[in-house]
Enzyme design. Structure first.
Site, PDB file in Angstrom:
ATOM      1  N   MET A  30     -12.088   3.111  -4.467  1.00 41.04           N
ATOM      2  CA  MET A  30     -12.375   1.843  -3.624  1.00 41.04           C
ATOM      3  C   MET A  30     -11.001   1.290  -3.277  1.00 41.04           C
ATOM      4  O   MET A  30     -11.040   0.241  -3.045  1.00 41.04           O
ATOM      5  CB  MET A  30     -13.101   0.836  -4.798  1.00 41.04           C
ATOM      6  CG  MET A  30     -14.299   1.186  -5.346  1.00 41.04           C
ATOM      7  SD  MET A  30     -15.416   1.985  -3.954  1.00 41.04           S
ATOM      8  CE  MET A  30     -15.931   0.418  -3.454  1.00 41.04           C
ATOM      9  N   ARG A  31     -10.131   2.174  -2.587  1.00 41.98           N
ATOM     10  CA  ARG A  31      -9.067   1.723  -1.791  1.00 41.98           C
ATOM     11  C   ARG A  31      -9.047   2.184  -0.696  1.00 41.98           C
ATOM     12  O   ARG A  31      -9.192   3.428  -0.556  1.00 41.98           O
ATOM     13  CB  ARG A  31      -7.604   2.075  -2.380  1.00 41.98           C
ATOM     14  CG  ARG A  31      -7.458   1.311  -3.818  1.00 41.98           C
ATOM     15  CD  ARG A  31      -7.388  -0.256  -4.150  1.00 41.98           C
ATOM     16  NE  ARG A  31      -6.459  -0.967  -3.346  1.00 41.98           N
ATOM     17  CZ  ARG A  31      -6.540  -2.146  -3.163  1.00 41.98           C
ATOM     18  NH1 ARG A  31      -7.457  -2.901  -3.755  1.00 41.98           N
ATOM     19  NH2 ARG A  31      -5.380  -2.758  -2.538  1.00 41.98           N
TER      20      ARG A  31
ATOM     21  N   GLU B 170     -26.362  13.485  -4.850  1.00 46.04           N
ATOM     22  CA  GLU B 170     -24.858  13.370  -4.767  1.00 46.04           C
ATOM     23  C   GLU B 170     -24.134  14.508  -5.625  1.00 46.04           C
ATOM     24  O   GLU B 170     -23.245  15.176  -5.499  1.00 46.04           O
ATOM     25  CB  GLU B 170     -24.465  11.876  -5.010  1.00 46.04           C
ATOM     26  CG  GLU B 170     -24.579  11.071  -3.774  1.00 46.04           C
ATOM     27  CD  GLU B 170     -24.094   9.650  -3.993  1.00 46.04           C
ATOM     28  OE1 GLU B 170     -22.715   9.643  -4.536  1.00 46.04           O
ATOM     29  OE2 GLU B 170     -24.359   8.425  -3.900  1.00 46.04           O
TER      30      GLU B 170
ATOM     31  N   ASN C 221     -14.448  13.334   0.825  1.00 43.93           N
ATOM     32  CA  ASN C 221     -15.177  11.917   0.399  1.00 43.93           C
ATOM     33  C   ASN C 221     -16.640  12.158   0.082  1.00 43.93           C
ATOM     34  O   ASN C 221     -17.051  12.792   1.057  1.00 43.93           O
ATOM     35  CB  ASN C 221     -14.687  10.713   1.259  1.00 43.93           C
ATOM     36  CG  ASN C 221     -15.512   9.566   0.609  1.00 43.93           C
ATOM     37  OD1 ASN C 221     -15.426   9.312  -0.660  1.00 43.93           O
ATOM     38  ND2 ASN C 221     -15.777   8.401   1.422  1.00 43.93           N
TER      39      ASN C 221
ATOM     40  N   HIS D 261     -20.294   9.908   0.370  1.00 45.26           N
ATOM     41  CA  HIS D 261     -20.627   8.721   0.963  1.00 45.26           C
ATOM     42  C   HIS D 261     -22.053   8.478   0.771  1.00 45.26           C
ATOM     43  O   HIS D 261     -22.816   9.527   1.163  1.00 45.26           O
ATOM     44  CB  HIS D 261     -20.183   8.467   2.336  1.00 45.26           C
ATOM     45  CG  HIS D 261     -20.517   6.862   3.017  1.00 45.26           C
ATOM     46  ND1 HIS D 261     -19.816   5.944   2.684  1.00 45.26           N
ATOM     47  CD2 HIS D 261     -21.605   6.708   3.551  1.00 45.26           C
ATOM     48  CE1 HIS D 261     -20.286   4.919   3.032  1.00 45.26           C
ATOM     49  NE2 HIS D 261     -21.575   5.204   3.761  1.00 45.26           N
TER      50      HIS D 261
ATOM     51  N   ARG E 299       0.690  -1.443   0.096  1.00 49.40           N
ATOM     52  CA  ARG E 299      -0.062   0.030   0.004  1.00 49.40           C
ATOM     53  C   ARG E 299       0.865   1.160   0.027  1.00 49.40           C
ATOM     54  O   ARG E 299       0.526   2.124  -0.585  1.00 49.40           O
ATOM     55  CB  ARG E 299      -0.877   0.052   1.335  1.00 49.40           C
ATOM     56  CG  ARG E 299      -2.058  -0.954   1.109  1.00 49.40           C
ATOM     57  CD  ARG E 299      -3.085  -0.499   2.105  1.00 49.40           C
ATOM     58  NE  ARG E 299      -3.959  -1.600   2.335  1.00 49.40           N
ATOM     59  CZ  ARG E 299      -5.256  -1.781   1.605  1.00 49.40           C
ATOM     60  NH1 ARG E 299      -5.498  -0.806   0.633  1.00 49.40           N
ATOM     61  NH2 ARG E 299      -5.964  -2.860   1.536  1.00 49.40           N
TER      62      ARG E 299
HETATM   63  C1  GRF Z   1     -21.162   6.921  -5.190  1.00 52.33           C
HETATM   64  O1  GRF Z   1     -22.324   6.462  -4.761  1.00 52.33           O
HETATM   65  C2  GRF Z   1     -20.474   7.381  -3.938  1.00 52.33           C
HETATM   66  O2  GRF Z   1     -21.310   8.228  -2.888  1.00 52.33           O
HETATM   67  C3  GRF Z   1     -19.527   6.241  -3.417  1.00 52.33           C
HETATM   68  O3  GRF Z   1     -19.332   5.637  -4.660  1.00 52.33           O
HETATM   69  C4  GRF Z   1     -20.128   5.871  -5.719  1.00 52.33           C
HETATM   70  C5  GRF Z   1     -19.325   6.385  -6.873  1.00 52.33           C
HETATM   71  O4  GRF Z   1     -20.106   6.599  -7.973  1.00 52.33           O
HETATM   72  N1  GRF Z   1     -18.610   6.721  -2.643  1.00 52.33           N
HETATM   73  P1  GRF Z   1     -19.411   7.450  -9.231  1.00 52.33           P
HETATM   74  O5  GRF Z   1     -18.256   6.709  -9.519  1.00 52.33           O
HETATM   75  O6  GRF Z   1     -19.236   8.990  -8.903  1.00 52.33           O
HETATM   76  O7  GRF Z   1     -20.672   7.364 -10.327  1.00 52.33           O
END
Ligand code: GRF
Length: 217
Positions: free
Chosen positions: A92-93, A176, A109, A111, A67
């Site tokens: 996703m890490r 989002e 971030n 979420h 890492r």
């Molecule tokens: C989103 O739902 C975000 O909240 C989460 O991962 C997803 C990413 O989606 N952390 P995208 O790649 O921005 O479409």
């Protein structure tokens, strides 16, 4: 106005990345997207960033034995683009404490839940299983503990009868895409900042009114 140089870190489709790129294309936006970095060479978001004329970089975690090596390679890319601020957008890490601490107060971030509810994965399914009537999304500063950082902004959506994981996810992602640019603007124009482990806001707001779900109630 000084525009802060922002990197967006992705692993997938990059729809939040697109919303940030679009917001930052406005001349009055206090940040410019100077780099999109992916740990996956096949992330669909890379093509979307290139199409928007944004510099991209791939730092493949599989090409690095530890890492720390992976993060050193990321840091080198970030430094070479003179990055001041990081937005994680579907990255996703898990990051080491060392990396998070180097970027403390300078990394956020998004979420897909109303934190502190539903840290981690499968947030929409867990919300439906629990029978909550409101759900949503959160932008927060990143701290070493996963999804536990100080909250900058949240958006709420109703959960309605017959919702599925997909229909709820679709309702949340619309928010989002509005929330992330809003939060990045607040941080980059000095409306919100991290102080002693909490987010401080420079302006008050009118807290009258309330939210109800279902919306017909
Ligand atoms: C989103 O739902 C975000 O909240 C989460 O991962 C997803 C990413 O989606 N952390 P995208 O790649 O921005 O479409």
């Amino acid at each position: 106005m000084t525009r802060r140089r922002v990197a967006i870190l992705i692993s997938g489709r990059g729809s939040n990345m697109v919303s940030l790129i679009e917001a930052a294309s406005q001349p009055d936006f206090p940040a410019e997207i100077a780099l999109v970095l992916s740990n996956r060479p096949d992330a669909a978001g890379l093509e979307r960033a290139e199409a928007a004329g944004i510099a991209t970089a791939i730092v493949d975690h599989k090409a690095h034995p530890t890492r720390e090596d992976f993060e050193r390679a990321m840091d080198a890319e970030l430094a070479s683009h003179d990055i001041a601020f990081i937005c994680l957008a579907g990255f996703m890490r898990v990051l080491t404490d060392g990396f998070v601490e180097r970027w403390a107060g300078r990394m956020v971030n998004i979420h897909p839940s109303l934190l502190p509810l539903y840290r981690g994965t499968r947030t929409h399914r867990r919300a439906l299983e629990d029978g909550v009537l409101v759900h949503g999304c959160t932008v927060h500063f990143v701290v070493p503990e996963l999804d536990a950082g100080p909250i900058i902004a949240q958006a709420v959506v109703p959960v309605v009868p017959d919702d599925t994981e997909e229909s709820l996810a679709a309702r949340v992602i619309v928010q989002e895409h509005k929330l992330y640019p809003h939060a990045l603007r607040m941080i980059c124009d000095g409306t919100a900042w991290l102080e002693n482990g909490r987010v401080v806001f420079s302006k008050g707001w009118n807290a009258s009114g309330s939210l109800h779900s279902p919306t017909s109630a």
